[in-house]
Design a protein around this motif. Structure first.
Motif, PDB file in Angstrom:
ATOM      1  N   GLY A 144      36.827  35.317  45.644  1.00  0.00           N
ATOM      2  CA  GLY A 144      37.764  34.369  45.055  1.00  0.00           C
ATOM      3  C   GLY A 144      39.179  34.870  44.965  1.00  0.00           C
ATOM      4  N   GLY A 145      39.541  35.815  45.848  1.00  0.00           N
ATOM      5  CA  GLY A 145      40.933  36.228  45.910  1.00  0.00           C
ATOM      6  C   GLY A 145      41.793  35.153  46.544  1.00  0.00           C
ATOM      7  N   CYS A 146      43.097  35.265  46.366  1.00  0.00           N
ATOM      8  CA  CYS A 146      43.996  34.248  46.916  1.00  0.00           C
ATOM      9  C   CYS A 146      43.887  34.181  48.435  1.00  0.00           C
ATOM     10  CB  CYS A 146      45.431  34.542  46.486  1.00  0.00           C
ATOM     11  SG  CYS A 146      45.681  34.442  44.693  1.00  0.00           S
ATOM     12  N   GLU A 147      43.725  35.337  49.106  1.00  0.00           N
ATOM     13  CA  GLU A 147      43.545  35.324  50.548  1.00  0.00           C
ATOM     14  C   GLU A 147      42.223  34.669  50.919  1.00  0.00           C
ATOM     15  OE1 GLU A 147      43.723  38.327  54.440  1.00  0.00           O
ATOM     16  OE2 GLU A 147      43.873  39.149  52.407  1.00  0.00           O
ATOM     17  N   GLY A 148      41.182  34.941  50.138  1.00  0.00           N
ATOM     18  CA  GLY A 148      39.896  34.316  50.395  1.00  0.00           C
ATOM     19  C   GLY A 148      39.938  32.812  50.218  1.00  0.00           C
ATOM     20  N   VAL A 149      40.625  32.347  49.190  1.00  0.00           N
ATOM     21  CA  VAL A 149      40.785  30.902  48.987  1.00  0.00           C
ATOM     22  C   VAL A 149      41.536  30.293  50.165  1.00  0.00           C
ATOM     23  CG1 VAL A 149      41.819  29.129  47.518  1.00  0.00           C
ATOM     24  CG2 VAL A 149      40.633  31.075  46.476  1.00  0.00           C
ATOM     25  N   ALA A 150      42.545  31.005  50.671  1.00  0.00           N
ATOM     26  CA  ALA A 150      43.263  30.528  51.857  1.00  0.00           C
ATOM     27  C   ALA A 150      42.339  30.470  53.069  1.00  0.00           C
ATOM     28  CB  ALA A 150      44.462  31.434  52.136  1.00  0.00           C
TER      29      ALA A 150
END
Length: 335
Positions: free
Chosen positions: A258-264
């Motif tokens: 659920g990191g910002c890169e993962g959400v992207a």
């Protein structure tokens, strides 16, 4: 919720002899006013974005609460010796609280015991120890439940189609790896060793190793429709391998972090869904406990689940989830 975009105020110092890296927020060994919390954080590494964010959230919480703060880390995932030396370093510097994400649930227990005997509050973040009472308390994701949610999502996405599964695991022997792996199998409804599992590969949470491992597995079993990934760097590596074979679209792949890169990555369609954790919440709760202990000598106890939630723009019946837009606002923060 933690505030993204915090600037790192202290320089990173390489402690080669100690086998760890440090970010200092006080003069080592200096005396603190009575009741002032002096908190040491030890993460698995200082390069994984997840642990970088946990460190930055802890640092911001400590600054906001007037606590002194220092961070150390192992040099690599699995560096138990580096974490032991970090604990010993903190004992010498006179911290009253140690927050640690153990590389191994059992590899640092003797050092933790010595710290507690010295009167230091020790709290595990992200990863529980075995036994759980080796530390005073744990603030972490229920990793079995996070894996179960990932597996339940994959099962719902497959519908009536039987799974043909590849599993890209983390570090062999790690409790986080085991719990997520077992949780995923429970969620998708498969037993360990089931014939539907076409191959497994450890990748130590590393994107490049995950790509290599997925390529090796696909060379032996390309007729797959679902991939388990232990975390988002692993998912990015697996996606590259799938894309090279033209399988990135048809194959259902979810992940956890659920990191910002993962959400992207979810927004871009590289990952169908991810299970968001909240390291910012872990860090803030740990710092709060350290501040309270400095003031009152009151210690928390037991396991405190900091929660997890599926992030996707392709919701499935029976699986609680939030949209990507929600994930972008809450990535790795407080719920």
């Amino acid at each position: 919720m933690f505030k993204r975009g915090l600037t790192i105020a202290a320089a990173l110092l390489a402690l080669t002899a100690a086998g760890c890296s440090a970010e200092r927020e006080w003069g080592g060994g200096s005396a603190s006013p009575a009741g002032t919390a002096k908190i040491g954080l030890i993460t698995k590494t200082d390069t994984n974005p997840y642990f970088v964010q946990l460190r930055e959230s802890a640092k911001a919480a400590a600054q906001a609460r007037g606590a002194e703060f220092i961070a150390l880390a192992g040099q690599f995932d699995g560096d138990n010796d580096g974490q032991v030396r970090a604990i010993e370093n903190f004992v010498q510097q006179g911290v009253n609280t140690i927050l640690i994400t153990p590389n191994s649930s059992t590899g640092v227990l003797d050092a933790i015991a010595r710290a507690r005997q010295a009167g230091i509050l020790v709290i595990a973040l992200d990863t529980a120890t075995e036994p759980a009472d080796a530390v005073d308390a744990t603030f972490a994701t229920d990793n079995f439940e996070a894996g179960r949610q990932q597996g339940a999502y994959a099962k719902a996405a497959l519908g009536a189609t039987p799974p043909k599964l590849l599993m890209i695991d983390g570090t062999a022997g790690s409790s986080v790896n085991t719990l997520r792996h077992d949780g995923f199998l429970a969620g998708i409804g498969l037993a360990e060793g089931a014939p539907e599992i076409r191959g497994t590969q450890n990748a130590n949470g590393d994107q490049n190793l995950a790509q290599q491992g997925a390529e090796n597995l696909l060379a032996r079993a390309s007729d797959i429709n679902v991939v388990y990934t232990m975390n988002e760097p692993t998912a990015r590596g697996a996606h590259a391998a799938l894309q090279a074979r033209g399988l990135a679209g048809p194959v259902v792949m979810a992940s956890i972090d659920g990191g910002c890169e993962g959400v992207a990555n979810v927004a871009a369609g590289q990952i169908r869904a991810t299970v968001m954790q909240f390291p910012g919440k872990m860090a803030e709760l740990g710092v709060d406990a350290g501040v309270e202990y400095a003031k009152t000598k009151q210690k928390p106890s037991g396991f405190h689940d900091t929660g997890s939630v599926v992030i996707t723009d392709h919701p499935m019946p029976g699986v609680r989830s939030e949209a990507v837009a929600w994930g972008e606002q809450n990535c790795w923060g407080d719920k």
